[in-house]
Motif scaffolding. Structure first.
Motif, PDB file in Angstrom:
ATOM      1  N   GLY A 187       4.990 -54.813 -26.703  1.00 33.58           N
ATOM      2  CA  GLY A 187       3.705 -54.169 -26.440  1.00 33.58           C
ATOM      3  C   GLY A 187       3.831 -52.721 -26.021  1.00 33.58           C
ATOM      4  O   GLY A 187       2.891 -51.926 -26.183  1.00 33.58           O
ATOM      5  N   ALA A 188       4.993 -52.335 -25.490  1.00 33.41           N
ATOM      6  CA  ALA A 188       5.203 -50.943 -25.083  1.00 33.41           C
ATOM      7  C   ALA A 188       5.205 -50.010 -26.291  1.00 33.41           C
ATOM      8  O   ALA A 188       4.945 -48.801 -26.157  1.00 33.41           O
ATOM      9  CB  ALA A 188       6.526 -50.817 -24.328  1.00 33.41           C
ATOM     10  N   TYR A 189       5.506 -50.543 -27.467  1.00 33.97           N
ATOM     11  CA  TYR A 189       5.538 -49.700 -28.655  1.00 33.97           C
ATOM     12  C   TYR A 189       4.139 -49.371 -29.168  1.00 33.97           C
ATOM     13  O   TYR A 189       3.993 -48.490 -30.020  1.00 33.97           O
ATOM     14  CB  TYR A 189       6.355 -50.378 -29.755  1.00 33.97           C
ATOM     15  N   VAL A 190       3.097 -50.070 -28.690  1.00 35.66           N
ATOM     16  CA  VAL A 190       1.736 -49.717 -29.114  1.00 35.66           C
ATOM     17  C   VAL A 190       1.396 -48.301 -28.646  1.00 35.66           C
ATOM     18  O   VAL A 190       1.055 -47.441 -29.465  1.00 35.66           O
ATOM     19  CB  VAL A 190       0.708 -50.753 -28.630  1.00 35.66           C
ATOM     20  N   PRO A 191       1.503 -47.990 -27.334  1.00 33.42           N
ATOM     21  CA  PRO A 191       1.329 -46.575 -26.963  1.00 33.42           C
ATOM     22  C   PRO A 191       2.461 -45.696 -27.511  1.00 33.42           C
ATOM     23  O   PRO A 191       2.230 -44.531 -27.861  1.00 33.42           O
ATOM     24  CB  PRO A 191       1.324 -46.602 -25.433  1.00 33.42           C
ATOM     25  N   GLY A 192       3.656 -46.247 -27.607  1.00 39.19           N
ATOM     26  CA  GLY A 192       4.783 -45.461 -28.085  1.00 39.19           C
ATOM     27  C   GLY A 192       4.611 -44.954 -29.497  1.00 39.19           C
ATOM     28  O   GLY A 192       5.186 -43.931 -29.874  1.00 39.19           O
ATOM     29  N   MET A 193       3.811 -45.652 -30.311  1.00 42.49           N
ATOM     30  CA  MET A 193       3.635 -45.263 -31.706  1.00 42.49           C
ATOM     31  C   MET A 193       2.218 -44.773 -31.999  1.00 42.49           C
ATOM     32  O   MET A 193       1.853 -44.611 -33.160  1.00 42.49           O
ATOM     33  CB  MET A 193       3.993 -46.443 -32.611  1.00 42.49           C
ATOM     34  N   SER A 194       1.425 -44.552 -30.952  1.00 42.67           N
ATOM     35  CA  SER A 194       0.067 -44.046 -31.137  1.00 42.67           C
ATOM     36  C   SER A 194       0.052 -42.521 -31.036  1.00 42.67           C
ATOM     37  O   SER A 194       0.891 -41.923 -30.364  1.00 42.67           O
ATOM     38  CB  SER A 194      -0.864 -44.644 -30.078  1.00 42.67           C
ATOM     39  N   ASP A 195      -0.921 -41.911 -31.692  1.00 42.80           N
ATOM     40  CA  ASP A 195      -1.019 -40.447 -31.682  1.00 42.80           C
ATOM     41  C   ASP A 195      -1.451 -39.909 -30.319  1.00 42.80           C
ATOM     42  O   ASP A 195      -1.001 -38.842 -29.895  1.00 42.80           O
ATOM     43  CB  ASP A 195      -2.036 -39.988 -32.738  1.00 42.80           C
ATOM     44  N   TYR A 196      -2.382 -40.596 -29.680  1.00 42.31           N
ATOM     45  CA  TYR A 196      -2.903 -40.181 -28.377  1.00 42.31           C
ATOM     46  C   TYR A 196      -2.730 -41.352 -27.405  1.00 42.31           C
ATOM     47  O   TYR A 196      -3.058 -42.500 -27.742  1.00 42.31           O
ATOM     48  CB  TYR A 196      -4.391 -39.840 -28.459  1.00 42.31           C
ATOM     49  N   THR A 197      -2.240 -41.062 -26.190  1.00 38.39           N
ATOM     50  CA  THR A 197      -2.050 -42.133 -25.216  1.00 38.39           C
ATOM     51  C   THR A 197      -2.678 -41.746 -23.881  1.00 38.39           C
ATOM     52  O   THR A 197      -2.568 -40.603 -23.423  1.00 38.39           O
ATOM     53  CB  THR A 197      -0.554 -42.432 -24.994  1.00 38.39           C
ATOM     54  N   ILE A 198      -3.340 -42.722 -23.274  1.00 33.05           N
ATOM     55  CA  ILE A 198      -4.017 -42.546 -21.993  1.00 33.05           C
ATOM     56  C   ILE A 198      -3.586 -43.690 -21.085  1.00 33.05           C
ATOM     57  O   ILE A 198      -3.734 -44.864 -21.446  1.00 33.05           O
ATOM     58  CB  ILE A 198      -5.551 -42.567 -22.184  1.00 33.05           C
ATOM     59  N   THR A 235       5.031 -37.503 -16.371  1.00 34.05           N
ATOM     60  CA  THR A 235       5.847 -36.385 -15.873  1.00 34.05           C
ATOM     61  C   THR A 235       7.294 -36.421 -16.327  1.00 34.05           C
ATOM     62  O   THR A 235       7.951 -35.378 -16.391  1.00 34.05           O
ATOM     63  CB  THR A 235       5.822 -36.375 -14.332  1.00 34.05           C
ATOM     64  N   ARG A 236       7.801 -37.611 -16.675  1.00 32.58           N
ATOM     65  CA  ARG A 236       9.225 -37.729 -16.997  1.00 32.58           C
ATOM     66  C   ARG A 236       9.462 -38.091 -18.464  1.00 32.58           C
ATOM     67  O   ARG A 236      10.144 -37.362 -19.183  1.00 32.58           O
ATOM     68  CB  ARG A 236       9.885 -38.782 -16.087  1.00 32.58           C
ATOM     69  N   SER A 237       8.934 -39.222 -18.898  1.00 36.04           N
ATOM     70  CA  SER A 237       9.245 -39.681 -20.265  1.00 36.04           C
ATOM     71  C   SER A 237       8.402 -38.982 -21.318  1.00 36.04           C
ATOM     72  O   SER A 237       8.796 -38.891 -22.484  1.00 36.04           O
ATOM     73  CB  SER A 237       9.031 -41.192 -20.382  1.00 36.04           C
ATOM     74  N   GLY A 238       7.208 -38.514 -20.942  1.00 35.76           N
ATOM     75  CA  GLY A 238       6.322 -37.871 -21.911  1.00 35.76           C
ATOM     76  C   GLY A 238       5.535 -38.846 -22.761  1.00 35.76           C
ATOM     77  O   GLY A 238       4.845 -38.446 -23.705  1.00 35.76           O
ATOM     78  N   LEU A 239       5.601 -40.132 -22.433  1.00 35.84           N
ATOM     79  CA  LEU A 239       4.880 -41.126 -23.234  1.00 35.84           C
ATOM     80  C   LEU A 239       3.378 -41.050 -23.000  1.00 35.84           C
ATOM     81  O   LEU A 239       2.592 -41.327 -23.909  1.00 35.84           O
ATOM     82  CB  LEU A 239       5.398 -42.535 -22.892  1.00 35.84           C
ATOM     83  N   ALA A 240       2.952 -40.693 -21.795  1.00 36.86           N
ATOM     84  CA  ALA A 240       1.523 -40.615 -21.481  1.00 36.86           C
ATOM     85  C   ALA A 240       1.019 -39.198 -21.735  1.00 36.86           C
ATOM     86  O   ALA A 240       1.525 -38.235 -21.156  1.00 36.86           O
ATOM     87  CB  ALA A 240       1.280 -41.010 -20.026  1.00 36.86           C
ATOM     88  N   ASP A 241       0.005 -39.066 -22.594  1.00 37.88           N
ATOM     89  CA  ASP A 241      -0.600 -37.752 -22.843  1.00 37.88           C
ATOM     90  C   ASP A 241      -1.610 -37.402 -21.751  1.00 37.88           C
ATOM     91  O   ASP A 241      -1.770 -36.231 -21.402  1.00 37.88           O
ATOM     92  CB  ASP A 241      -1.305 -37.756 -24.201  1.00 37.88           C
ATOM     93  N   PHE A 242      -2.309 -38.410 -21.251  1.00 34.65           N
ATOM     94  CA  PHE A 242      -3.319 -38.203 -20.227  1.00 34.65           C
ATOM     95  C   PHE A 242      -3.192 -39.287 -19.167  1.00 34.65           C
ATOM     96  O   PHE A 242      -2.877 -40.437 -19.476  1.00 34.65           O
ATOM     97  CB  PHE A 242      -4.736 -38.281 -20.807  1.00 34.65           C
ATOM     98  N   ILE A 243      -3.472 -38.926 -17.905  1.00 35.71           N
ATOM     99  CA  ILE A 243      -3.585 -39.918 -16.837  1.00 35.71           C
ATOM    100  C   ILE A 243      -5.058 -40.042 -16.468  1.00 35.71           C
ATOM    101  O   ILE A 243      -5.720 -39.032 -16.184  1.00 35.71           O
ATOM    102  CB  ILE A 243      -2.767 -39.535 -15.588  1.00 35.71           C
ATOM    103  N   ALA A 244      -5.569 -41.266 -16.499  1.00 38.22           N
ATOM    104  CA  ALA A 244      -6.942 -41.547 -16.094  1.00 38.22           C
ATOM    105  C   ALA A 244      -6.950 -42.035 -14.653  1.00 38.22           C
ATOM    106  O   ALA A 244      -6.039 -42.754 -14.230  1.00 38.22           O
ATOM    107  CB  ALA A 244      -7.550 -42.603 -17.006  1.00 38.22           C
ATOM    108  N   GLU A 245      -7.967 -41.637 -13.910  1.00 39.65           N
ATOM    109  CA  GLU A 245      -8.053 -42.041 -12.512  1.00 39.65           C
ATOM    110  C   GLU A 245      -8.464 -43.498 -12.362  1.00 39.65           C
ATOM    111  O   GLU A 245      -8.131 -44.150 -11.380  1.00 39.65           O
ATOM    112  CB  GLU A 245      -9.025 -41.136 -11.756  1.00 39.65           C
ATOM    113  N   ASP A 246      -9.231 -44.014 -13.313  1.00 35.43           N
ATOM    114  CA  ASP A 246      -9.622 -45.427 -13.309  1.00 35.43           C
ATOM    115  C   ASP A 246      -9.976 -45.814 -14.740  1.00 35.43           C
ATOM    116  O   ASP A 246      -9.837 -45.014 -15.667  1.00 35.43           O
ATOM    117  CB  ASP A 246     -10.790 -45.693 -12.337  1.00 35.43           C
ATOM    118  N   GLU A 247     -10.434 -47.057 -14.928  1.00 39.83           N
ATOM    119  CA  GLU A 247     -10.681 -47.542 -16.288  1.00 39.83           C
ATOM    120  C   GLU A 247     -11.782 -46.738 -16.979  1.00 39.83           C
ATOM    121  O   GLU A 247     -11.668 -46.395 -18.158  1.00 39.83           O
ATOM    122  CB  GLU A 247     -11.041 -49.025 -16.254  1.00 39.83           C
TER     123      GLU A 247
END
Length: 525
Positions: A187-198, A235-247
């Motif tokens: 399941g980690a590869y779903v964000p890993g292979m998506s164009d935009y990740t939040i 901040t480290r891996s670069g996998l997250a493009d955006f951090i959301a404060e909540d859902e």
């Protein structure tokens, strides 16, 4: 264009019987839908809400445009199996910032959103629809990965899910992943292979192996946040493009991503039919062996009830012609009498060629028992003419939409663009059935074969055993050809209320654009 008339008598006994039978099937459908919408049950839903989390349909409702439609796909997947109805995932098509998008939302109240064989089939079908219709794909992720006891049915075919994500990106079809909780292992590869990740802060947990497995594999002791939290990935891996404060913030950010895609839905409208859609409940025969006129259905689905019939006097068991649905021009092929003869097959092939020449999408309304059999028809070339029709369907390049409104038996299922012929969308009415042949016919064939085998060996034929066999076969085929059974195994994109047919087809026609692009997908550096 000629306007269809109607001879339907809503006060007649036949209409009342048909309507009652359809309402009974709709009651069964509603029961199955309630099971699917119930997720993992009240206990797990309450626990999920207590954690400040939204349910998958609540997430979808906040994601799509206010008061816009959401076309749910395969809602009763896994019905009639040992797996939960709905297969622990919600899929469908919704409008986000004016853009039609395919949406896949895990249901973490059902075994933590774990992927079972039917979840896999359902999400792969959603990805296929996104690819074929060039629709952005939005994954609302919260899943513990594969249901490990079922890994033998999931692991190998499951790789196609990641392949499909990369191919969407390569085709310039945007993909977005919003991670609300666990996204572990595959399941980690779903964000890993998506164009935009939040990633939702303090909630998202994305790693190939969780802390217990890391401890076992390497001896390292590490917590969730350090191993795969939102802050680390941003901040480290670069996998997250955006951090959301909540859902809700995560869904806002997803809408912001879609806003930049830039291809808004072109809305099309057409005159309402001249007859009431509620009549559709009483038109299909309660007994599938009794044919009914599909023009009565077209009069309640097509814009202004207008239908320009093609070759009405030739091959009369198949109705073909031109009309429109919500402003989209369509060609229609609809069975009038269940059986298809050589004339119907030749007429269909010619009509499909005409639709391809003008680039017009085709609507198939299935109610067929198959191609005609017997010496007269074999000598008349029914095989080659049936093959001609199937060839035309298989190699047609315009979008196909199929609705099974009655029976779909034998090779007639193929000629009328069944699932194997990859219509862009395929929906089923609750009364519909599909099988190699009808229950009585199949049982009768087996009886004849068994009787001939006994005679060839010089044995007496056991009539009592024959009656038992016939009963068991008929009962089994009756069950396995029913709409809910087939939809539970994802042989369609959903069982729909007949009254919703015009709306559903209109939505689909707005989405079936074509075109191909080729390039590398979006790589993460």
């Amino acid at each position: 264009m000629p306007i269809l008339t109607s001879t339907l008598d809503p006060r007649g006994a036949v209409y009342a019987e048909n309507r009652a039978a359809m309402l009974e099937r709709l009651t069964d459908l509603e029961s199955a839908l309630r099971q699917a919408r119930g997720g993992g049950g009240d206990k797990y839903i309450a626990r999920h809400h207590a954690r400040g989390k939204l349910l998958p349909r609540e997430r979808i409702e906040l994601l799509v445009d206010r008061d816009s439609p959401f076309l749910e796909l395969c809602p009763v997947a896994a019905w009639g199996t040992d797996y939960p109805v709905g297969a622990s995932v919600v899929t469908g098509i919704g409008i986000v910032e004016g853009v039609p998008c395919v949406i896949v939302a895990n249901d973490p109240t059902v075994r933590g959103g774990a992927v079972n064989p039917f979840s896999l089939k359902k999400t792969q079908r959603a990805s296929q629809i996104a690819r074929e219709n060039r629709l952005p794909l939005i994954n609302l992720v919260e899943s513990g990965g594969a249901d490990l006891p079922q890994q033998a049915e999931i692991f190998i075919p499951g790789g196609a899910a990641f392949r499909d994500l990369t191919r969407l990106s390569a085709a310039a079809i945007p993909t977005v992943a919003v991670v609300f909780g666990n996204a572990t292992a595959g399941g980690a590869y779903v964000p890993g292979m998506s164009d935009y990740t939040i990633f939702v802060r303090d909630r998202a947990k994305v790693f190939l192996a969780g802390p217990p497995l890391v401890k076992m594999a390497t001896g390292e002791t590490v917590d969730d946040e350090t191993l795969g939290g939102a802050a680390m990935h941003a901040t480290r891996s670069g996998l997250a493009d955006f951090i959301a404060e909540d859902e809700r913030d995560g869904l806002r950010l997803a809408r912001s991503c879609v806003r930049n895609f830039g291809h808004l839905l072109t809305r099309a409208y057409g005159a309402e039919p001249k007859f009431d859609a509620d009549d559709l409940l009483g038109i299909p025969s309660a007994d599938l062996r009794v044919p009914f006129d599909p023009r009565e259905i077209l009069a309640r689905v097509l814009d202004g009830s207008e239908f320009d019939e093609f070759k009405p006097a030739y091959g009369a068991a198949l109705c073909t012609g031109w009309g429109a649905i919500h402003g989209h021009r369509v060609g229609v092929l609809a069975n009038v009498r269940g059986v298809l003869f050589s004339a119907e097959a030749q007429k269909a092939a010619q009509f499909i060629q005409l639709a391809n020449a003008s680039g017009t999408p085709l609507i198939f309304l299935q109610n067929t028992t198959g191609y005609m059999v017997g010496s007269e028809y074999e000598q008349g070339g029914i095989i080659k003419h049936g093959a001609l029709m199937i060839n035309a369907v298989a190699n047609s390049r315009v979008p196909h939409l199929t609705v099974n409104i009655g029976a779909s038996y034998g090779a007639g299922n193929y000629g009328m663009c069944g699932r194997a012929f990859e219509p862009r969308f395929l929906f089923t009415w609750p009364n519909a059935k599909s099988a190699v042949m009808g229950p009585q016919q199949l049982a009768g064939v087996l009886s004849i074969v068994a009787r001939q085998a006994a005679e060839a060996k010089g044995h007496a034929y056991d009539e009592e055993q024959d009656r038992t066999m016939r009963f068991m076969v008929e009962h089994k085929v009756e069950q396995e050809s029913a709409a809910l059974f087939l939809s539970g195994r994802l042989y369609d994109d959903g069982v729909i209320d007949p009254r919703d047919t015009r709306t559903v087809l209109g939505m689909c026609l707005a989405l079936v654009g074509t075109g191909e692009h080729a390039q590398f997908g979006v790589f993460r550096h």
